[in-house]
Design a protein around this motif. Structure first.
Motif, PDB file in Angstrom:
ATOM      1  N   GLU A  49       0.839  -1.201   0.000  1.00 12.51           N
ATOM      2  CA  GLU A  49       0.000   0.000   0.000  1.00 12.51           C
ATOM      3  C   GLU A  49       0.877   1.255   0.000  1.00 12.51           C
ATOM      4  OE1 GLU A  49      -3.361   0.226  -0.317  1.00 12.51           O
ATOM      5  OE2 GLU A  49      -3.151  -1.912  -0.755  1.00 12.51           O
ATOM      6  N   ALA A  50       1.967   1.199   0.763  1.00 18.14           N
ATOM      7  CA  ALA A  50       2.894   2.334   0.791  1.00 18.14           C
ATOM      8  C   ALA A  50       3.538   2.553  -0.572  1.00 18.14           C
ATOM      9  CB  ALA A  50       3.970   2.100   1.851  1.00 18.14           C
ATOM     10  N   ALA A  56       2.023   6.744  -6.906  1.00 21.33           N
ATOM     11  CA  ALA A  56       1.122   7.848  -7.265  1.00 21.33           C
ATOM     12  C   ALA A  56       1.838   9.191  -7.195  1.00 21.33           C
ATOM     13  CB  ALA A  56      -0.095   7.849  -6.340  1.00 21.33           C
ATOM     14  N   GLU A  57       2.799   9.311  -6.296  1.00 23.05           N
ATOM     15  CA  GLU A  57       3.569  10.556  -6.163  1.00 23.05           C
ATOM     16  C   GLU A  57       4.641  10.682  -7.233  1.00 23.05           C
ATOM     17  OE1 GLU A  57       5.186  10.589  -2.237  1.00 23.05           O
ATOM     18  OE2 GLU A  57       3.248  10.942  -1.278  1.00 23.05           O
ATOM     19  N   GLY A  58       4.916   9.593  -7.936  1.00 28.28           N
ATOM     20  CA  GLY A  58       5.944   9.624  -8.969  1.00 28.28           C
ATOM     21  C   GLY A  58       7.332   9.282  -8.473  1.00 28.28           C
ATOM     22  N   LEU A  59       7.456   8.905  -7.200  1.00 31.21           N
ATOM     23  CA  LEU A  59       8.764   8.568  -6.649  1.00 31.21           C
ATOM     24  C   LEU A  59       9.164   7.130  -6.954  1.00 31.21           C
ATOM     25  CD1 LEU A  59       8.543  10.281  -3.146  1.00 31.21           C
ATOM     26  CD2 LEU A  59       9.517  11.176  -5.271  1.00 31.21           C
ATOM     27  N   VAL A  70      12.833   2.625  -7.506  1.00 28.63           N
ATOM     28  CA  VAL A  70      12.872   4.069  -7.290  1.00 28.63           C
ATOM     29  C   VAL A  70      12.940   4.739  -8.653  1.00 28.63           C
ATOM     30  CG1 VAL A  70      14.116   6.001  -6.249  1.00 28.63           C
ATOM     31  CG2 VAL A  70      14.053   3.784  -5.079  1.00 28.63           C
ATOM     32  N   ASN A  71      12.086   5.716  -8.853  1.00 24.88           N
ATOM     33  CA  ASN A  71      12.003   6.350 -10.171  1.00 24.88           C
ATOM     34  C   ASN A  71      13.275   7.134 -10.499  1.00 24.88           C
ATOM     35  OD1 ASN A  71      10.673   6.696 -12.560  1.00 24.88           O
ATOM     36  ND2 ASN A  71       8.946   7.817 -11.694  1.00 24.88           N
ATOM     37  N   GLU A  72      13.527   7.290 -11.767  1.00 23.13           N
ATOM     38  CA  GLU A  72      14.665   8.068 -12.257  1.00 23.13           C
ATOM     39  C   GLU A  72      14.131   9.278 -13.028  1.00 23.13           C
ATOM     40  OE1 GLU A  72      18.086   5.202 -13.527  1.00 23.13           O
ATOM     41  OE2 GLU A  72      16.190   4.162 -13.881  1.00 23.13           O
ATOM     42  N   VAL A  73      14.658  10.444 -12.717  1.00 17.45           N
ATOM     43  CA  VAL A  73      14.215  11.672 -13.356  1.00 17.45           C
ATOM     44  C   VAL A  73      15.106  11.968 -14.556  1.00 17.45           C
ATOM     45  CG1 VAL A  73      13.789  14.138 -13.045  1.00 17.45           C
ATOM     46  CG2 VAL A  73      13.372  12.564 -11.167  1.00 17.45           C
ATOM     47  N   ALA A 152       3.826  20.841  -4.059  1.00 19.80           N
ATOM     48  CA  ALA A 152       4.518  19.874  -3.203  1.00 19.80           C
ATOM     49  C   ALA A 152       4.759  18.562  -3.936  1.00 19.80           C
ATOM     50  CB  ALA A 152       3.709  19.635  -1.930  1.00 19.80           C
ATOM     51  N   ASP A 153       3.773  18.112  -4.701  1.00 16.97           N
ATOM     52  CA  ASP A 153       3.923  16.859  -5.440  1.00 16.97           C
ATOM     53  C   ASP A 153       5.009  16.974  -6.511  1.00 16.97           C
ATOM     54  OD1 ASP A 153       1.959  15.637  -3.942  1.00 16.97           O
ATOM     55  OD2 ASP A 153       0.364  15.942  -5.411  1.00 16.97           O
ATOM     56  N   LEU A 154       5.029  18.083  -7.220  1.00 14.39           N
ATOM     57  CA  LEU A 154       6.038  18.262  -8.266  1.00 14.39           C
ATOM     58  C   LEU A 154       7.435  18.416  -7.680  1.00 14.39           C
ATOM     59  CD1 LEU A 154       4.174  20.623 -10.758  1.00 14.39           C
ATOM     60  CD2 LEU A 154       4.708  18.205 -11.074  1.00 14.39           C
ATOM     61  N   ARG A 155       7.528  19.066  -6.536  1.00 16.77           N
ATOM     62  CA  ARG A 155       8.829  19.231  -5.892  1.00 16.77           C
ATOM     63  C   ARG A 155       9.453  17.889  -5.526  1.00 16.77           C
ATOM     64  NH1 ARG A 155       8.211  23.982  -1.389  1.00 16.77           N
ATOM     65  NH2 ARG A 155       8.486  25.814  -2.726  1.00 16.77           N
TER      66      ARG A 155
END
Length: 222
Positions: A49-50, A56-59, A70-73, A152-155
């Protein structure tokens, strides 16, 4: 230590988020559910769930049959995010200029005085701390929870890049000048000017980050 049940997945998400931001879980890292569940002394249900929250946050990204990472930007991500951030934070500055009281301006004056002192002394870490506080203060003055939430989400996504734009050549002085331009507009209650100055500030951050991306990797990380 076992986590409290009624908010377990939120607490797990918070712990994982912190580990991502402090570099313990680097971009591209495979998130081994069995190992993480053992480390946190929890079952895999709240962990999953976490992970959904962080996805959803994109992390975090989930790949079918492979698991979570872990996502890569990418540079394209930053090119797409910063113009949006500029618009959103520009709107915050506009609304802050309309709402700011004399007491608010006095508080911002103190913060900008600190920023100037740190910049003059080349204390970059302190500049980051005050810079963040100033942006947060302006967002709070705007008093628009929808703007605050999206920013906050984009940051969080930008933070994954782990880049420090103030290390770009000449960026420290340029950033300070941009902040002072935003503050001047806020003091004058110039909503349009505050909006424009903040958009300029965010767009120039992207330029600085692009310059840093061309530097040796040792200068890009904290």
């Amino acid at each position: 230590m076992r986590l409290v049940h009624n908010s377990m997945h939120d607490e797990v998400a918070t712990q994982l988020r912190e580990r991502i931001f402090n570099g313990e879980l680097m971009p591209g890292t495979f998130l081994d559910e069995v190992r993480l569940a053992e480390q946190l002394s929890i079952s895999r249900t709240p962990l999953r769930e976490a992970l959904k929250v962080l996805t959803a946050e994109g992390l975090v990204r989930h790949e079918p049959r492979r698991g979570s990472f872990v996502n890569e930007v990418t540079e394209q991500d930053l090119d797409e995010i910063f113009p949006v951030l500029a618009l959103l934070e520009g709107r915050c500055a506009r609304e802050a200029a309309e709402h700011a009281t004399d007491a608010d301006i006095a508080t911002l004056q103190d913060m900008h005085d600190k920023l100037q002192r740190h910049a003059k002394a080349k204390r970059i870490n302190d500049c980051y701390a005050v810079n963040f506080a100033i942006h947060e203060a302006i967002i709070e003055l705007a008093n628009n929870r929808w703007l605050a939430q999206v920013i906050a989400d984009l940051r969080k996504i930008v933070k994954l890049a782990r880049l420090q734009q103030l290390h770009a050549p000449g960026r420290l002085d340029q950033s300070l000048a941009e902040h002072m331009a935003v503050f001047a507009a806020l003091k004058a209650h110039d909503a349009e000017g505050a909006d424009a100055a903040m958009r300029t500030h965010l767009n120039r951050q992207r330029v600085a980050l692009r310059e840093l991306s061309r530097q040796p990797r040792s200068r890009l990380t904290r």
